[in-house]
Scaffold this motif. Structure first.
Motif, short mmCIF file in Angstrom:
data_model
loop_
_atom_site.label_atom_id
_atom_site.label_comp_id
_atom_site.label_asym_id
_atom_site.label_seq_id
_atom_site.Cartn_x
_atom_site.Cartn_y
_atom_site.Cartn_z
N LYS A 130 -6.47 9.77 -7.25
CA LYS A 130 -6.37 8.82 -8.39
C LYS A 130 -6.20 8.62 -9.57
CE LYS A 130 -10.39 7.46 -4.70
NZ LYS A 130 -11.59 7.06 -4.55
N SER A 341 -7.02 10.48 1.77
CA SER A 341 -6.57 9.02 2.37
C SER A 341 -6.40 8.39 1.34
CB SER A 341 -7.68 8.83 3.28
OG SER A 341 -7.59 9.80 4.41
N THR A 343 -5.73 5.45 -1.16
CA THR A 343 -5.28 3.87 -1.09
C THR A 343 -4.67 3.02 -2.67
OG1 THR A 343 -7.47 3.49 -1.06
CG2 THR A 343 -6.78 3.37 0.59
N ILE A 344 -4.49 2.20 -2.78
CA ILE A 344 -4.60 1.54 -3.81
C ILE A 344 -5.26 0.41 -4.34
CG2 ILE A 344 -2.31 0.41 -5.70
CD1 ILE A 344 -0.54 2.17 -4.95
N GLU A 345 -6.28 -0.22 -5.27
CA GLU A 345 -7.49 -0.87 -4.86
C GLU A 345 -6.63 -2.07 -5.18
OE1 GLU A 345 -11.41 1.77 -4.83
OE2 GLU A 345 -9.81 2.45 -5.80
N THR A 355 -8.78 -5.17 -1.13
CA THR A 355 -7.64 -5.27 -0.06
C THR A 355 -6.75 -3.90 -1.14
OG1 THR A 355 -7.32 -7.86 -0.08
CG2 THR A 355 -5.47 -6.21 -0.28
N SER A 356 -6.74 -3.52 -0.05
CA SER A 356 -5.20 -1.76 0.04
C SER A 356 -4.45 -1.10 0.31
CB SER A 356 -6.89 -0.88 0.20
OG SER A 356 -8.08 -0.22 -0.13
N THR A 357 -3.31 -1.33 -0.23
CA THR A 357 -1.94 -0.49 0.38
C THR A 357 -2.19 0.78 0.38
OG1 THR A 357 -1.27 -2.58 -0.92
CG2 THR A 357 0.03 -1.32 0.18
N GLY A 358 -1.75 1.39 1.39
CA GLY A 358 -1.39 2.88 1.98
C GLY A 358 -0.88 3.55 0.43
N HIS A 359 -0.57 4.48 0.25
CA HIS A 359 0.27 4.64 -0.88
C HIS A 359 0.94 5.95 -0.35
CE1 HIS A 359 0.67 6.16 -5.06
NE2 HIS A 359 -0.43 6.94 -4.77
#
Length: 359
Positions: A130, A341, A343-345, A355-359
């Motif tokens: 991260k 797993s 995610t971009i916070e 709101t998170s988007t797959g990375h």
């Protein structure tokens, strides 16, 4: 508010159909117009490397917040913005936060954290690779950033297209490793640094407990301050027993998970590196932590950021020497799986939901 007319102009084109080169050129022009000429020159250098170009491309979409040092801030900092492009890129990346949510900033002593663009593995060793975070809060004079034991004030605000620009009065310092952080007298935990460095791990006598923690990827340390260590008679009684000391200090650590202060009150459960459960409570005097129902320690300073996690300074040693190896191993494996797993916070870190988007 300064720059109002310019803000209105820069909002018009938004990001409809423009390339990242156009976006970067416009940003540099806007920063120059804002009077942030040193930052503008540094930002222009993003075009000189493929990684820098990726940063510019990322900025051209979505929402972002830029903590922008003033010219005076750069002139007061011992930073050479021309000698090392990688260092400049990393420095800029630590000033850029995913999302635009500073209107949600908590009043001090509560803290808001955002995920930055800084993810160079030589500087950041958080779980799941991260990116590093930035911590700020809201005081009587507005927003201020908590950075390396100092406070950095936001002195102005403006907007460039999808980018909120918060002008700050100092250049932010990238978080140091755990050892250097504990040795910083500002945090009042230097005695703990000495204690951890004096405990050799039985499986490798050349490795100290401090080195083990320093090399972990993603770690949360509840660090007793100097007076807490000095008055904890149990530590002196355990000195011949390395195993017991490791168990004791292991009950001050969450291994494989970086837990920031906003997560203390949202119902999350955490297990120590020694396998014992952490419990939190909040009252009018602050936030407290306990290990397996032992004594309560007041969290005196939260969210001291390190390259591989976070430190929360407490006023008492947690008097828990119990060990549950099975629980410790299970928790660490689970944390490793979750961290994988990625995610971009794009909202406040540690606050659900984000709101998170797959990375």
């Amino acid at each position: 508010m300064l720059f109002t007319s310019l803000v209105l102009l820069t909002l018009l084109p938004a990001v409809f159909g423009q390339s990242w080169q156009q976006y970067l050129n416009g940003l540099v022009q806007a920063l120059n117009t804002y009077g942030l000429t040193t930052l503008a020159s540094a930002s222009a250098a993003l075009n000189s490397s493929s990684i820098g170009q990726q940063v510019a491309q990322s900025l051209s979409t979505g929402n972002w917040t830029l903590f922008a040092p003033s010219n005076q801030a750069f002139s007061s900092a011992p930073i050479n913005l021309t000698s090392d492009p990688t260092s400049v890129l990393n420095l800029l990346s630590y000033h850029i936060v995913h999302g635009n949510f500073t209107e949600q900033t908590s009043p001090y002593p509560n803290i808001t954290l955002g995920r930055t663009l800084l993810n160079d593995s030589s500087l950041v060793q958080l779980e799941g690779n991260k990116s590093q975070v930035l911590a700020w809060s809201n005081g009587s004079d507005g927003i201020f950033v908590l950075n390396n034991g100092t406070t950095v004030s936001v002195v102005n605000k403006t907007v460039y297209q999808n980018l909120q620009v918060l002008v700050i009065d100092s250049v932010l310092k990238i978080p140091q490793n755990l050892s250097d952080t504990l040795s910083n007298s500002t945090y009042d935990v230097t005695t703990l640094a000495g204690a951890l460095s004096s405990i050799n791990v039985p499986t490798n006598d050349s490795t100290t407990l401090l080195n083990v923690l320093n090399n972990a990827s993603g770690i949360t340390l509840f660090a007793p301050n100097n007076s807490a260590i000095a008055t904890a008679s149990c530590i002196g009684g355990l000195l011949p027993n390395t195993t017991a000391l490791i168990a004791l200090f292991g009950n001050h650590v969450i291994n494989g998970t970086t837990v920031y202060s906003p997560a203390f009150t949202n119902g999350n459960n955490y297990t120590s590196a020694s396998g014992e459960p952490f419990v939190f409570k909040t009252n009018s005097s602050g936030v407290y932590v306990s290990s397996a129902g032992s004594n309560w320690a007041h969290i005196m300073r939260s969210d001291v950021l390190t390259s591989n996690g976070v430190v929360h300074v407490i006023d008492s040693v947690l008097l828990d020497k119990k060990v549950n190896t099975s629980a410790a191993n299970s928790t660490y494996q689970s944390a490793t799986s979750v961290a994988a797993s990625m995610t971009i916070e794009t909202g406040p870190v540690g606050v659900a939901p984000t709101t998170s988007t797959g990375h």
